[in-house]
Design an enzyme around this catalytic site. Structure first.
Site, mmCIF file in Angstrom:
data_model
loop_
_atom_site.group_PDB
_atom_site.id
_atom_site.type_symbol
_atom_site.label_atom_id
_atom_site.label_comp_id
_atom_site.label_asym_id
_atom_site.label_seq_id
_atom_site.Cartn_x
_atom_site.Cartn_y
_atom_site.Cartn_z
ATOM 1 N N GLU A 1 8.300 13.076 -16.021
ATOM 2 C CA GLU A 1 8.836 11.753 -15.686
ATOM 3 C C GLU A 1 9.747 11.794 -14.470
ATOM 4 O OE1 GLU A 1 7.190 8.941 -16.534
ATOM 5 O OE2 GLU A 1 7.393 9.819 -18.518
ATOM 6 N N HIS A 2 9.513 10.853 -13.559
ATOM 7 C CA HIS A 2 10.336 10.685 -12.361
ATOM 8 C C HIS A 2 10.331 11.917 -11.456
ATOM 9 C CE1 HIS A 2 12.139 6.726 -13.067
ATOM 10 N NE2 HIS A 2 12.201 7.058 -14.341
ATOM 11 N N GLY B 1 5.948 0.466 -19.641
ATOM 12 C CA GLY B 1 5.886 1.872 -19.258
ATOM 13 C C GLY B 1 4.477 2.427 -19.267
ATOM 14 N N SER C 1 1.210 -1.245 -16.158
ATOM 15 C CA SER C 1 0.426 -2.463 -15.950
ATOM 16 C C SER C 1 0.462 -2.895 -14.490
ATOM 17 C CB SER C 1 0.956 -3.588 -16.842
ATOM 18 O OG SER C 1 2.311 -3.883 -16.533
ATOM 19 N N ASP D 1 1.063 6.830 -11.118
ATOM 20 C CA ASP D 1 0.442 5.736 -11.858
ATOM 21 C C ASP D 1 -0.924 5.392 -11.281
ATOM 22 O OD1 ASP D 1 2.844 5.749 -13.160
ATOM 23 O OD2 ASP D 1 3.606 3.926 -12.213
ATOM 24 N N LYS E 1 10.828 -2.958 -13.453
ATOM 25 C CA LYS E 1 11.441 -2.007 -12.528
ATOM 26 C C LYS E 1 11.592 -2.570 -11.127
ATOM 27 C CE LYS E 1 7.195 0.614 -11.429
ATOM 28 N NZ LYS E 1 6.547 1.932 -11.512
ATOM 29 N N TYR F 1 15.301 2.408 -10.605
ATOM 30 C CA TYR F 1 14.209 3.191 -10.019
ATOM 31 C C TYR F 1 14.481 3.588 -8.571
ATOM 32 C CZ TYR F 1 9.398 4.719 -9.229
ATOM 33 O OH TYR F 1 8.285 5.466 -8.940
#
Length: 544
Positions: A60-61, A179, A182, A236, A281, A289
């Site tokens: 993550e991130h 999360g 979408s 993503d 976000k 973010y």
């Protein structure tokens, strides 16, 4: 390589459905959107573009720091039906009538505006740019449609020609702000739909013309999503485009985008649970973010300077690039061996101590002020603002450089461990001369890494929230071997690793224990907690 393959364009629905997985009734959904398009616009669509959401299993991130991640596409997706408008000469070039099957979204009508470039270059005299009004302050559903469209306009219509006017209909089963990406699915689907309807996706009748690869679509979609105010790292979009069934996808961004399948162990499934805390976000980017992006970039420069690594004044060096330069990696040769990268990451977790404030504070503050950060960077205030703040808005009194870097290095290491655990288990299971590892031991090891990731996301990257912390604890108490937030965080979903034999019992226990789930039954409950199989990536269906 997977990223070099073309975007699948299907003309047979049986082939398409076979690639999507089996836990959802895909045929019913696709037929419904085609019939609804016919009802609203009086004709069948020319194409339906599909882009799935994704679940990030671990990592993550760290994608925008250029470290590898491990997502998988899910079966839930965005579908965009599109068709040229009849008698298109009567309409403005490229005009769009956009409708959404969700009743809370109203019809939108817009058209791109061509405008001449202010250039005296002979090559550019006849070039045109395009303008689409995208409101990044009040994010609307059609902004994602416009963002995908804009990328097609500037990449394929800058040198002349006009896009066709179209009608489109959007539907989707990926919950917004959950999360599960979408927003990326919307942008990927929009980009694909406009490429297809304008004849930019398939070779022409001579067998020449554009043949856009999955990697090219990912790069375009990343740029497109930035137009709605989100500085995405690319995970993503890559997961939505490149994924294949039955596997996670190890996505590496350095020295260039690459992706490879990682077979998941048998006997366990991933279950997604929506905390029902909506995280937009784009709206909170300056505090969440985008702030994290700036903190990791500033941390990279300051670490490089402290370690004697050369960085150009105008360079936005990433933490992954600092690791590579410290280890003597040569970009032209490719990514360093995994063992080499793992060792360097362990060292960097210690070197991150250099990012703590020089003078201890009474309250134990580990962040630095803006003035301290600029001084540590070795740049002047003007230079720092130009490199790190001229392109993005952030809000913070203290910048948590140490915590962010510590998370990034440890999370990148966990991704490599997760990947190697899966690959080793698959290799040993297929080798008749070796005794395969115990499946439960493999799954427990993966669960441990997921739990460590959640702790790091909560305490170091501070992208969790009370509801996500509660939901991951409930999930572990209900039998999950590992549970963590997935996606940007600050709300949205968790992903839990559960033994296949215990899925129904797990869902029952979680639904009875997590407050927002207690009154939900049937389909309403299935919308917020569900098992999913890894799905294939984005594709297009062409109506004959």
């Amino acid at each position: 390589m997977a990223a070099e393959q073309p975007i699948p364009v299907y003309t047979n629905l049986n082939d398409l459905y076979g690639s999507l997985g089996t836990s959802l009734n895909h045929a019913e959904k696709w037929n419904t959107v085609a019939e609804e398009f016919q009802r609203r616009f009086g004709r069948k669509p020319a194409y339906i573009a599909r882009a799935p959401g994704r679940v990030n299993l671990i990592g993550e991130h760290i994608d925008y720091c250029l470290f590898g991640v491990l997502p998988a596409a899910i079966e839930r997706d965005i579908l965009i039906a599109i068709s040229p408008r009849p008698n298109h000469q009567e309409h403005a070039p490229g005009s769009v009538v956009a409708e959404n099957m969700h009743t809370k979204y109203i019809r939108q009508v817009f058209a791109p505006a061509p405008r001449r470039r202010a250039s005296i270059s002979e090559e550019e005299v006849h070039m045109e740019e395009w303008h689409l009004d995208i409101n990044t302050k009040e994010l609307r559903w059609e902004s994602y449609i416009k963002a995908g469209y804009y990328g097609v306009l500037v990449n394929y219509f800058a040198g002349g020609g006009s896009p066709v006017p179209v009608d489109i209909l959007v539907t989707g089963t990926v919950p917004a702000g959950s999360g599960l990406s979408s927003s990326a699915a919307m942008v990927v689907g929009s980009t694909l739909a406009f490429l297809a309807v304008n004849g930019k996706l398939e070779p022409n009748f001579t067998g020449t013309g554009p043949q856009i690869s999955k990697g090219q679509l990912v790069e375009m979609a990343v740029g497109n999503e930035k137009r709605v105010g989100v500085n995405s790292g690319g995970m993503d979009q890559a997961a939505s485009v490149i994924s294949i069934p039955s596997s996670a996808l190890y996505i590496s961004f350095f020295p260039e985008l690459s992706a490879s399948a990682v077979p998941l162990p048998p006997g366990a499934v991933f279950i997604i649970a929506n905390s029902l805390v909506v995280s937009d976000k784009a709206v909170t980017a300056k505090r969440n973010y985008n702030l994290r992006v700036v903190e990791t970039l500033a941390a990279a420069r300051i670490l490089a300077r402290s370690l004697g690594i050369k960085v150009a004044k105008d360079e936005k060096v990433t933490l992954r690039e600092v690791v590579g330069r410290l280890a003597g990696e040569v970009e032209e040769v490719g990514e360093m061996p995994v063992e080499w990268l793992s060792e360097t990451l362990q060292r960097m977790e210690c070197e991150a101590e250099r990012l703590k404030p020089r003078n201890a504070t009474e309250d134990g503050q580990l962040g630095v002020t803006m003035e301290e950060m600029i001084e540590m960077s070795g740049l002047s205030t003007e230079e720092f603002n130009q490199v790190y703040l001229s392109w993005v808005k952030v809000e913070a009194t203290h910048f948590q450089l140490y915590k962010r870097a510590k998370h990034v290095f440890s999370e990148a290491s966990r991704v490599l461990q997760f990947r190697q655990t899966c690959l080793s288990a698959a290799s040993e299971a297929s080798n008749p001369s070796t005794e395969p590892p115990s499946p439960i031991d493999v799954v427990r090891n993966l669960g441990r890494l997921m739990n460590e990731s959640q702790t790091s996301c909560d305490q170091l990257y501070q992208c969790s929230c009370d509801e996500l912390n509660e939901l991951t604890k409930i999930s572990r108490d209900a039998g999950a071997l590992g549970s963590r937030l997935t996606g940007a965080g600050w709300g949205g979903c968790t992903v839990s690793l559960v033994l296949e034999s215990g899925v129904d019992d797990f869902i029952k226990k979680v639904s009875e224990s997590y407050g927002p789930f207690k009154d939900l039954k049937g389909e309403a409950l299935n919308e917020v907690i569900f098992a999913t199989k890894p799905s294939s990536g984005a594709c297009v269906y062409k109506f004959e």
